[in-house]
Design a protein around this motif. Structure first.
Motif, short mmCIF file in Angstrom:
data_model
loop_
_atom_site.label_atom_id
_atom_site.label_comp_id
_atom_site.label_asym_id
_atom_site.label_seq_id
_atom_site.Cartn_x
_atom_site.Cartn_y
_atom_site.Cartn_z
N GLU A 220 59.38 -13.58 -23.32
CA GLU A 220 57.82 -12.86 -23.81
C GLU A 220 56.88 -13.66 -22.06
N LEU A 221 57.70 -14.72 -21.60
CA LEU A 221 56.88 -15.10 -20.36
C LEU A 221 57.24 -14.49 -19.59
N ALA A 222 58.38 -13.67 -19.13
CA ALA A 222 59.18 -12.98 -17.45
C ALA A 222 58.26 -12.00 -18.31
N VAL A 223 57.93 -11.47 -19.72
CA VAL A 223 57.48 -10.02 -19.27
C VAL A 223 55.76 -9.79 -18.98
N LEU A 224 55.47 -11.25 -19.58
CA LEU A 224 53.78 -11.44 -19.61
C LEU A 224 53.86 -11.44 -17.30
N LYS A 225 54.82 -12.80 -17.86
CA LYS A 225 54.16 -12.77 -15.54
C LYS A 225 54.47 -11.48 -14.68
N PHE A 226 54.78 -10.83 -15.71
CA PHE A 226 55.45 -9.90 -14.61
C PHE A 226 54.20 -8.46 -14.90
N LEU A 227 53.77 -8.43 -16.39
CA LEU A 227 52.30 -7.41 -15.77
C LEU A 227 50.93 -8.23 -15.91
N SER A 228 51.48 -9.38 -15.35
CA SER A 228 50.39 -9.96 -14.91
C SER A 228 49.96 -9.75 -13.54
N GLN A 229 50.76 -9.64 -12.54
CA GLN A 229 50.76 -8.39 -10.99
C GLN A 229 50.86 -7.20 -11.86
N ASP A 230 51.77 -6.39 -12.89
CA ASP A 230 51.68 -5.07 -12.22
C ASP A 230 50.91 -4.55 -13.88
N THR A 231 49.86 -4.95 -14.43
CA THR A 231 48.62 -4.63 -15.36
C THR A 231 49.73 -3.89 -16.31
#
Length: 247
Positions: A20-31
């Motif tokens: 879950e954290l991996a997805v959120l960290k990725f999307l925090s950069q790429d929206t």
């Protein structure tokens, strides 16, 4: 409940939280991103399991799902919400706004994510998207690349993901100037151009080699081998097949 079952439950929850954290960290950069890309981040092979995991994140309010038409077919996108940004302690970054997704740039957005994940799978780190405020604050360059990443060697590389080539050689001359100045300022040491096909790669190399000078402070500077060597060209397939990424 047995100790073994308790441990198994604890391990599953830990693994789920990590994904879950991996997805959120990725999307925090790429929206936002698509199913194929997020499945790669989740490292869940079965489509149904990955879909259920993303649906659970939607129920928690961490991400938002949106369907849009792209190249005459439907595509599902998932983007980060304010609650999702709060989890990764980045509340000031942009949230996903479906109305702002432009079909004309969607494929490039996803291609750029493919390049990022491919490089990160080869131990590259510290990705910074070129369209983020963080990039503007740190670096003063005329042309912003699609991203900046650090290789295992510690060298910084500017990333240019090209879905279609620019027809205007003068445009590449201007971009080349900016990249050479970026190297001179030691913001990055190399520039990686990544394109879909071998024909595009060859055409881009010919175009760059045909540029004989750039303008610096209003003065022409003749290009030498050291300048051309700043730029490396890959197809998506070649980038994936690299055993290690070096400059």
């Amino acid at each position: 409940m047995s100790e073994q079952l308790k441990l198994s439950f604890s391990e599953c929850r830990h693994r789920g939280n990590k994904r879950e954290l991996a997805v959120l960290k990725f999307l925090s950069q790429d929206t936002f991103s698509d199913f194929k890309t997020l499945s790669r981040i989740l490292q869940i092979e079965k489509k149904g399991n990955a879909s259920r995991f993303l649906s659970n994140m939607v129920r928690k309010g961490l991400i938002l799902k949106h369907e849009t038409t792209f190249v005459s077919s439907k595509i599902s996108l998932w983007g980060i919400t304010l609650d999702g940004l709060a989890i990764v302690d980045e509340p000031l970054l942009p949230v996903f706004e479906p109305s702002r997704v432009r079909p004309s740039t969607l494929q490039h957005h996803l291609d750029n994510q493919f390049v990022r994940l491919t490089l990160e799978s080869k131990n590259c780190t510290n990705w910074i998207s070129g369209d983020r405020g963080e990039f503007f604050k740190k670096f003063e360059v005329k042309h912003r690349p699609d991203g900046l990443i650090t290789l295992p060697s510690g060298h910084n590389v500017a990333i240019e993901t090209e879905r279609t080539l620019k027809r205007n050689k003068q445009r590449y001359q201007s971009i080349m100037t900016s990249h050479l100045l970026g190297r001179q300022k030691k913001i990055w040491q190399r520039v990686f151009y990544v394109v879909p096909t071998a024909k595009q790669k060859a055409a881009l190399q010919i175009m760059f080699n045909d540029i004989k000078f750039v303008m610096i402070n209003g003065q022409p500077v003749n290009l030498e081998e050291k300048h051309y060597n700043t730029f490396r060209f890959f197809t998506y397939e070649e980038l994936e097949s690299l055993s290690e990424v070096t400059i």
